[in-house]
Design a protein around this motif. Sequence first.
Motif, PDB file in Angstrom:
ATOM      1  N   LYS A  82      65.386 -73.121  60.940  1.00  0.00           N
ATOM      2  CA  LYS A  82      65.732 -73.342  59.534  1.00  0.00           C
ATOM      3  C   LYS A  82      66.252 -72.066  58.885  1.00  0.00           C
ATOM      4  O   LYS A  82      67.247 -72.095  58.137  1.00  0.00           O
ATOM      5  CB  LYS A  82      64.500 -73.847  58.770  1.00  0.00           C
ATOM      6  N   ALA A  83      65.602 -70.943  59.155  1.00  0.00           N
ATOM      7  CA  ALA A  83      66.039 -69.677  58.568  1.00  0.00           C
ATOM      8  C   ALA A  83      67.447 -69.313  59.025  1.00  0.00           C
ATOM      9  O   ALA A  83      68.268 -68.825  58.230  1.00  0.00           O
ATOM     10  CB  ALA A  83      65.056 -68.564  58.923  1.00  0.00           C
ATOM     11  N   GLU A  84      67.740 -69.562  60.290  1.00  0.00           N
ATOM     12  CA  GLU A  84      69.076 -69.268  60.803  1.00  0.00           C
ATOM     13  C   GLU A  84      70.123 -70.197  60.181  1.00  0.00           C
ATOM     14  O   GLU A  84      71.248 -69.788  59.887  1.00  0.00           O
ATOM     15  CB  GLU A  84      69.094 -69.391  62.328  1.00  0.00           C
ATOM     16  N   GLU A  85      69.756 -71.442  59.973  1.00  0.00           N
ATOM     17  CA  GLU A  85      70.662 -72.390  59.311  1.00  0.00           C
ATOM     18  C   GLU A  85      70.984 -71.921  57.900  1.00  0.00           C
ATOM     19  O   GLU A  85      72.146 -71.917  57.471  1.00  0.00           O
ATOM     20  CB  GLU A  85      70.006 -73.770  59.269  1.00  0.00           C
TER      21      GLU A  85
ATOM     22  N   PHE B 181      73.814 -66.955  53.460  1.00  0.00           N
ATOM     23  CA  PHE B 181      73.697 -65.492  53.454  1.00  0.00           C
ATOM     24  C   PHE B 181      74.233 -64.901  54.756  1.00  0.00           C
ATOM     25  O   PHE B 181      73.505 -64.237  55.494  1.00  0.00           O
ATOM     26  CB  PHE B 181      72.230 -65.087  53.272  1.00  0.00           C
ATOM     27  N   PRO B 182      75.515 -65.104  55.058  1.00  0.00           N
ATOM     28  CA  PRO B 182      76.049 -64.645  56.347  1.00  0.00           C
ATOM     29  C   PRO B 182      76.035 -63.125  56.512  1.00  0.00           C
ATOM     30  O   PRO B 182      76.134 -62.628  57.636  1.00  0.00           O
ATOM     31  CB  PRO B 182      77.485 -65.186  56.339  1.00  0.00           C
ATOM     32  N   GLY B 183      75.889 -62.389  55.431  1.00  0.00           N
ATOM     33  CA  GLY B 183      75.932 -60.936  55.512  1.00  0.00           C
ATOM     34  C   GLY B 183      74.601 -60.274  55.796  1.00  0.00           C
ATOM     35  O   GLY B 183      74.552 -59.066  56.045  1.00  0.00           O
ATOM     36  N   ILE B 184      73.521 -61.028  55.765  1.00  0.00           N
ATOM     37  CA  ILE B 184      72.207 -60.411  55.979  1.00  0.00           C
ATOM     38  C   ILE B 184      71.786 -60.500  57.441  1.00  0.00           C
ATOM     39  O   ILE B 184      72.284 -61.338  58.195  1.00  0.00           O
ATOM     40  CB  ILE B 184      71.117 -61.049  55.093  1.00  0.00           C
ATOM     41  N   LYS B 185      70.871 -59.622  57.811  1.00  0.00           N
ATOM     42  CA  LYS B 185      70.282 -59.646  59.142  1.00  0.00           C
ATOM     43  C   LYS B 185      68.823 -60.056  59.023  1.00  0.00           C
ATOM     44  O   LYS B 185      68.143 -59.659  58.076  1.00  0.00           O
ATOM     45  CB  LYS B 185      70.380 -58.268  59.800  1.00  0.00           C
ATOM     46  N   ILE B 186      68.343 -60.836  59.987  1.00  0.00           N
ATOM     47  CA  ILE B 186      66.936 -61.243  59.993  1.00  0.00           C
ATOM     48  C   ILE B 186      66.314 -60.855  61.322  1.00  0.00           C
ATOM     49  O   ILE B 186      66.857 -61.164  62.389  1.00  0.00           O
ATOM     50  CB  ILE B 186      66.771 -62.760  59.768  1.00  0.00           C
ATOM     51  N   ASN B 187      65.196 -60.182  61.258  1.00  0.00           N
ATOM     52  CA  ASN B 187      64.424 -59.805  62.436  1.00  0.00           C
ATOM     53  C   ASN B 187      63.128 -60.616  62.409  1.00  0.00           C
ATOM     54  O   ASN B 187      62.364 -60.520  61.437  1.00  0.00           O
ATOM     55  CB  ASN B 187      64.125 -58.300  62.404  1.00  0.00           C
TER      56      ASN B 187
END
Length: 351
Positions: free
Chosen positions: A148-151, A157-163
């Motif tokens: 869900k977070a990736e969706e 928010f295509p510009g952010i990175k999630i770890n």
Amino acid sequence: MLITNYSLLIYMKGILLVNLGSPRSTSVPDVREYLDEFLMDEKVIDYRWFFRALLVQGIILNTRPTKSAEAYKTVWTDEGSPLIVITQKIQKKLQKLVDVPVEIGMRYAQPSIEAGIQKLVDQGVSEIVLFPLYPQYAMSTTETVIEKAEEVRKKKFPGIKINYIQPFYNREIYIDCLAESIREKLPENFDALQFSYHGVPERHIYKTDPTNTCNLNDCCSRENNPSHQFCYRHQCFDVTNSVIKKLGLPKEKVMVTFQSRLGKDKWMEPYTDETLETIGKKGIKNLAIVCPAFVSDCLETLEEISVEGKHQFEHGGGENFHYIPCLNDEDRWIDVVKTLCEEKLNEFYLV
């Protein structure tokens, strides 16, 4: 070298704590809305959409919301849903210990994962450590949160990175924390300590095993098996064994069961409710029970176990039932959350 001072980058890094979610209120319409979103998730009920909709919207939502609303009323507080309130307390305590913004999001209902990310972005955050608050890995918990977070990230928010913080069931800092919490709450005289984990259908175990080495039998007890990093069942037993070793408890005084099954499919056994109904007749009169699939008390612990479970145990011949609360917002647990988050924050700096 690990970097622990984030003050210069406070507007670039952030933490999002993600939990399951809860209805907005105990009203039947709000509970129905929540159950619709929750049960229509293909990671929870993994049928084809048509059959899932037929089951959920054609059957379950016509019967279950009223009963569930009554159950929620027994645990609801003046502040609101216990799970939401506790997650907010974790957020506030963690915020005092770190120099980056901390927000919360829920996989279902509000505040949503999207809303949590938006709050961080509004504060200038472009790199997020997302923490699914589930110790063990399962497709209906960790996997659906990440999906869900990736969706949301790709669409909004295509510009952010999630770890992402991975399941921490085997981290020593977590086991130490859980063991000490149980030790402090364990009654002096008990016949058995029951570890009740949230159940999943057996087929979920096979679906999440890319190694094709899990057989839901002896592989869970093997010291090493390729499926262990994906096997919810193994991870539950691993937590139990690690904790009882820390506590110095004999294995014969400990049992593992699985709760909250839905429908007629084969779920992991043994079942918590059936066990509670029978162990009193087998001589277990003084029972302590803990639910380590959850870090925050919620409907499944406060109502299903602490209320219904107690009734089942006593009705089956048991005498003294002692529910051991989840870690909730204990300071030692907040320290674990901080450590795990800082590890992932540091990975941003090391890239």
